[in-house]
Design an enzyme around this catalytic site. Structure first.
Site, mmCIF file in Angstrom:
data_model
loop_
_atom_site.group_PDB
_atom_site.id
_atom_site.type_symbol
_atom_site.label_atom_id
_atom_site.label_comp_id
_atom_site.label_asym_id
_atom_site.label_seq_id
_atom_site.Cartn_x
_atom_site.Cartn_y
_atom_site.Cartn_z
ATOM 1 N N LYS A 61 0.838 -1.212 0.000
ATOM 2 C CA LYS A 61 0.000 0.000 0.000
ATOM 3 C C LYS A 61 0.873 1.263 0.000
ATOM 4 C CE LYS A 61 -1.815 1.544 4.030
ATOM 5 N NZ LYS A 61 -1.522 2.945 4.386
ATOM 6 N N ASN A 62 1.827 1.305 0.909
ATOM 7 C CA ASN A 62 2.580 2.548 1.084
ATOM 8 C C ASN A 62 3.638 2.781 0.014
ATOM 9 O OD1 ASN A 62 0.961 3.135 3.203
ATOM 10 N ND2 ASN A 62 2.442 2.601 4.801
ATOM 11 N N ARG B 167 -4.726 10.664 4.553
ATOM 12 C CA ARG B 167 -3.675 11.671 4.680
ATOM 13 C C ARG B 167 -2.641 11.577 3.559
ATOM 14 N NH1 ARG B 167 -3.685 14.117 9.435
ATOM 15 N NH2 ARG B 167 -1.549 14.740 9.080
ATOM 16 N N CYS C 214 -5.798 13.462 13.237
ATOM 17 C CA CYS C 214 -5.621 12.065 12.840
ATOM 18 C C CYS C 214 -5.714 11.190 14.073
ATOM 19 C CB CYS C 214 -4.254 11.910 12.179
ATOM 20 S SG CYS C 214 -3.832 10.220 11.788
ATOM 21 N N ARG D 15 0.430 14.569 13.388
ATOM 22 C CA ARG D 15 0.855 14.395 11.992
ATOM 23 C C ARG D 15 0.812 15.677 11.142
ATOM 24 N NH1 ARG D 15 -1.515 8.855 9.634
ATOM 25 N NH2 ARG D 15 0.363 8.944 8.370
ATOM 26 N N PRO D 16 1.608 16.659 11.512
ATOM 27 C CA PRO D 16 1.667 17.871 10.687
ATOM 28 C C PRO D 16 2.386 17.615 9.355
ATOM 29 C CG PRO D 16 3.286 17.981 12.463
ATOM 30 C CD PRO D 16 2.518 16.698 12.660
ATOM 31 N N VAL D 17 2.320 18.582 8.429
ATOM 32 C CA VAL D 17 3.005 18.436 7.138
ATOM 33 C C VAL D 17 4.025 19.564 6.928
ATOM 34 C CG1 VAL D 17 1.202 17.084 5.973
ATOM 35 C CG2 VAL D 17 1.067 19.582 5.942
ATOM 36 N N ASP D 18 4.504 20.126 8.039
ATOM 37 C CA ASP D 18 5.423 21.263 7.946
ATOM 38 C C ASP D 18 6.702 20.934 7.170
ATOM 39 O OD1 ASP D 18 5.653 19.666 10.472
ATOM 40 O OD2 ASP D 18 7.534 20.772 10.633
ATOM 41 N N GLN D 19 7.172 19.694 7.265
ATOM 42 C CA GLN D 19 8.418 19.338 6.575
ATOM 43 C C GLN D 19 8.219 19.300 5.057
ATOM 44 O OE1 GLN D 19 11.522 18.854 8.226
ATOM 45 N NE2 GLN D 19 10.193 19.858 9.700
ATOM 46 N N ASP E 9 4.237 0.642 12.156
ATOM 47 C CA ASP E 9 3.091 -0.042 11.544
ATOM 48 C C ASP E 9 2.990 -1.509 11.973
ATOM 49 O OD1 ASP E 9 2.326 2.252 10.284
ATOM 50 O OD2 ASP E 9 3.121 1.717 8.326
ATOM 51 N N ILE F 133 7.205 7.112 17.182
ATOM 52 C CA ILE F 133 6.898 7.829 15.933
ATOM 53 C C ILE F 133 5.611 8.650 16.055
ATOM 54 C CG2 ILE F 133 6.522 7.599 13.438
ATOM 55 C CD1 ILE F 133 9.279 6.602 14.232
ATOM 56 N N ARG G 52 -8.711 -0.674 4.126
ATOM 57 C CA ARG G 52 -7.800 0.361 3.622
ATOM 58 C C ARG G 52 -6.451 -0.240 3.269
ATOM 59 N NH1 ARG G 52 -7.615 5.795 7.016
ATOM 60 N NH2 ARG G 52 -6.229 6.169 5.257
HETATM 61 N N1 EPU Z 1 5.994 14.701 10.936
HETATM 62 C C1 EPU Z 1 6.103 16.039 11.231
HETATM 63 N N2 EPU Z 1 6.086 16.944 10.194
HETATM 64 C C2 EPU Z 1 5.962 16.549 8.909
HETATM 65 C C3 EPU Z 1 5.855 15.193 8.614
HETATM 66 C C4 EPU Z 1 5.876 14.281 9.657
HETATM 67 O O1 EPU Z 1 6.209 16.428 12.397
HETATM 68 O O2 EPU Z 1 5.944 17.425 8.024
HETATM 69 C C5 EPU Z 1 6.036 13.717 12.031
HETATM 70 C C6 EPU Z 1 4.754 12.916 12.158
HETATM 71 O O3 EPU Z 1 3.776 13.600 12.901
HETATM 72 C C7 EPU Z 1 5.250 11.662 12.831
HETATM 73 C C8 EPU Z 1 6.651 11.489 12.231
HETATM 74 O O4 EPU Z 1 6.999 12.743 11.705
HETATM 75 O O5 EPU Z 1 5.355 11.868 14.210
HETATM 76 C C9 EPU Z 1 6.782 10.462 11.142
HETATM 77 O O6 EPU Z 1 5.709 10.602 10.211
HETATM 78 P P1 EPU Z 1 5.864 10.307 8.657
HETATM 79 O O7 EPU Z 1 5.751 11.587 7.927
HETATM 80 O O8 EPU Z 1 7.052 9.448 8.405
HETATM 81 O O9 EPU Z 1 4.550 9.474 8.393
HETATM 82 P P2 EPU Z 1 3.733 9.490 7.045
HETATM 83 O O10 EPU Z 1 4.676 9.691 5.942
HETATM 84 O O11 EPU Z 1 2.567 10.382 7.185
HETATM 85 C C10 EPU Z 1 3.998 6.937 6.501
HETATM 86 C C11 EPU Z 1 3.072 5.786 6.293
HETATM 87 C C12 EPU Z 1 2.425 5.405 7.619
HETATM 88 C C13 EPU Z 1 3.543 5.036 8.599
HETATM 89 C C14 EPU Z 1 4.540 6.203 8.738
HETATM 90 C C15 EPU Z 1 5.742 5.889 9.600
HETATM 91 C C16 EPU Z 1 2.350 6.140 4.023
HETATM 92 C C17 EPU Z 1 1.263 6.472 3.075
HETATM 93 N N3 EPU Z 1 2.047 6.160 5.323
HETATM 94 O O12 EPU Z 1 3.183 7.994 7.003
HETATM 95 O O13 EPU Z 1 1.627 4.262 7.377
HETATM 96 O O14 EPU Z 1 3.013 4.741 9.872
HETATM 97 O O15 EPU Z 1 5.018 6.571 7.428
HETATM 98 O O16 EPU Z 1 6.418 4.794 9.116
HETATM 99 O O17 EPU Z 1 3.460 5.824 3.597
HETATM 100 C C18 EPU Z 1 -0.187 2.808 7.726
HETATM 101 O O18 EPU Z 1 0.105 2.232 6.679
HETATM 102 O O19 EPU Z 1 -1.036 2.322 8.528
HETATM 103 C C19 EPU Z 1 0.452 4.071 8.066
HETATM 104 C C20 EPU Z 1 -0.045 4.908 8.980
#
Ligand code: EPU
Length: 420
Positions: free
Chosen positions: A22-23, A92, A116, A121-125, A304, A326, A396
């Site tokens: 999926k991911n 997301r 969430c 789970r912000p997207v600031d990065q 996960d 995480i 999902r």
């Molecule tokens: N984070 C920030 N700012 C950002 C981005 C992330 O603070 O701009 C924080 C998040 O809040 C979290 C940490 O960084 O605390 C790591 O989050 P990450 O961005 O790596 O997670 P993601 O990319 O949103 C993906 C997977 C998730 C998986 C995580 C961690 C996809 C589509 N989703 O999410 O998968 O848990 O990486 O490995 O690739 C799932 O499949 O059930 C799932 C939630």
């Protein structure tokens, strides 16, 4: 809402084939936004999240043709580079369209995801990385409005390891002018698979799978054919289920190398695990031994897989200390597992699980996909009947879940909404 009725107490035994990841599929579907030529994908799993992404891309004017064998995406032009709140709030990963849209169209309007179930789970990065590449991003009425003439390469040091953040920037950089360095990049196999697909499309990417990814932008990308990697989390979930139930399974079409941390923990729990080529065999006799773990970015133990290992710990000999680093709110399953008779104490981001001899079936529900998977495993172990509510969470991310579990001898059935 559909429910899953499980009659527990039977060891999982038999062989199943693992589906595409999926991911990995989700970002790779978004990569189709980067080219006017068709992108042909195989091993795309039939999942609700994949359908949601296909719908989102369809709303932008992409043609998405799906058959069981292949998915063909084609975007000769992009009519409307917008990701609406209605879809983003349900998934997301929709934020993965931001980088490619900006790179291809010079503008994008993407809803902020909002809250969430597993954490803030912000997207600031994602945003600061794209800004470093010359984008202007304003937040208005809940939407990110992004514009850029042509993105230009930059050196980006990520504050933390983010999987979709790394993927978004990698896709944007593929069409940017000049060289981009992403430092402190995510090393997950799904990032590597996306890089492989982009490379097949003509992108110049080095270092995917390491903490530093170097991308030299090109003017245009072409079409390609790509096979999505097998799902390491689905693999780990069935292995944990087999270990918890004292079973013996063979999983084919897998990538054992992507599962080192999970396989180590399963062995520590007392399972015999053997890998050959693309298959993994696991056998567990008797009760597992408690294993403590701490989630971490790849190659550490995957967040996960945390809920599934908590299920294993609930029936293990001894005490397991499980630390989630995480996501700050990813223990919702612990309270539901207590309803099945588990002995779990939560202290901040740590769960202390004292294994008990047996769980008892009950009605439970979960707010996220992996928590639901953990509850299914607990239900397979528990005496009597467990009903897991909100099966749509499982749909999902787990292709043909009941069929695969049934093929392994589990007694599991889907109960349509209103029938229980
Ligand atoms: N984070 C920030 N700012 C950002 C981005 C992330 O603070 O701009 C924080 C998040 O809040 C979290 C940490 O960084 O605390 C790591 O989050 P990450 O961005 O790596 O997670 P993601 O990319 O949103 C993906 C997977 C998730 C998986 C995580 C961690 C996809 C589509 N989703 O999410 O998968 O848990 O990486 O490995 O690739 C799932 O499949 O059930 C799932 C939630």
């Amino acid at each position: 809402m559909d429910k899953l009725r499980i009659t527990g107490g039977r060891p999982l035994e038999g062989e199943i084939r693992i589906s595409g990841a999926k991911n990995a599929a989700l970002p790779i579907l978004c990569a189709a936004l980067l080219t006017a030529k068709p992108l042909t994908l195989t091993n795309v799993p039939a999942l609700r999240d994949v359908s949601t992404m296909a719908k989102l891309l369809g709303e932008m004017g992409l043609s998405v043709k799906r058959s069981p064998e292949r998915t063909v995406l084609h975007a000769p032009s992009i009519e409307d580079p917008t990701a609406s709140y209605d879809l983003v709030k349900t998934m997301r990963a929709s934020v993965l369209v931001l980088g490619p849209l900006l790179a291809r169209c010079g503008r994008a309007k993407v809803s902020l995801p909002g809250g969430c179930a597993i954490g803030a789970r912000p997207v600031d990065q994602h945003v600061t990385g794209l800004e470093a590449m010359g984008a202007t991003i304003a937040i208005e009425h809940g939407y990110m409005h992004a514009t850029a003439e042509r993105l230009r390469g930059a050196r980006i040091v990520m504050d933390l390891v983010t999987v979709t953040g790394t993927e978004n920037l990698m896709m944007a950089a593929a069409l940017a002018e000049g060289e981009t360095l992403i430092e402190n990049a995510a090393r997950e196999p799904e990032v590597v698979d996306l890089a492989r697909c982009l490379t097949a499309m003509g992108a110049k990417i080095q270092g995917a799978g390491s903490p530093v990814i170097r991308i030299t932008g090109v003017r245009t990308l072409g079409g390609a054919e790509h096979r999505v990697v097998p799902d390491r989390i689905e693999t780990g979930t069935y292995l944990a289920a087999a270990a918890a139930t004292g079973g013996k399974v063979r999983l084919t079409g897998a990538v054992p190398d992507a599962l080192d941390a999970t396989l180590d923990k399963l062995r520590e729990a007392g399972a015999t695990v053997a890998t050959t080529g693309d298959s993994i065999e696991l056998q567990m006799s008797g009760r597992p031994t408690a294993v403590s773990l701490r989630t971490a970015p790849y190659p550490g133990f995957a967040t996960d897989m945390q809920a599934q290992f908590m299920a294993l710990a609930t029936v293990a000999h001894g005490t397991a200390v499980i630390t989630e680093t995480i996501f700050e709110n990813r223990f919702m399953h612990a309270l539901e597992m207590q309803r099945l008779g588990a002995d779990i104490r939560l202290e901040g981001n740590t769960a202390i699980v004292n294994g008990v001899a047996r769980l008892q079936g009950a009605r439970v529900m979960a707010t996220d996909l992996r928590a639901s998977a953990g509850l299914v495993i607990a239900g397979l172990v528990a005496e009597g009947e467990t009903v897991v509510d909100r099966v749509y969470q499982l749909d999902r991310g787990y292709e043909a879940l009941e069929n695969k579990l049934s093929a392994l001898g589990a007694r599991v059935e889907r109960v349509r909404s209103g029938l229980l």
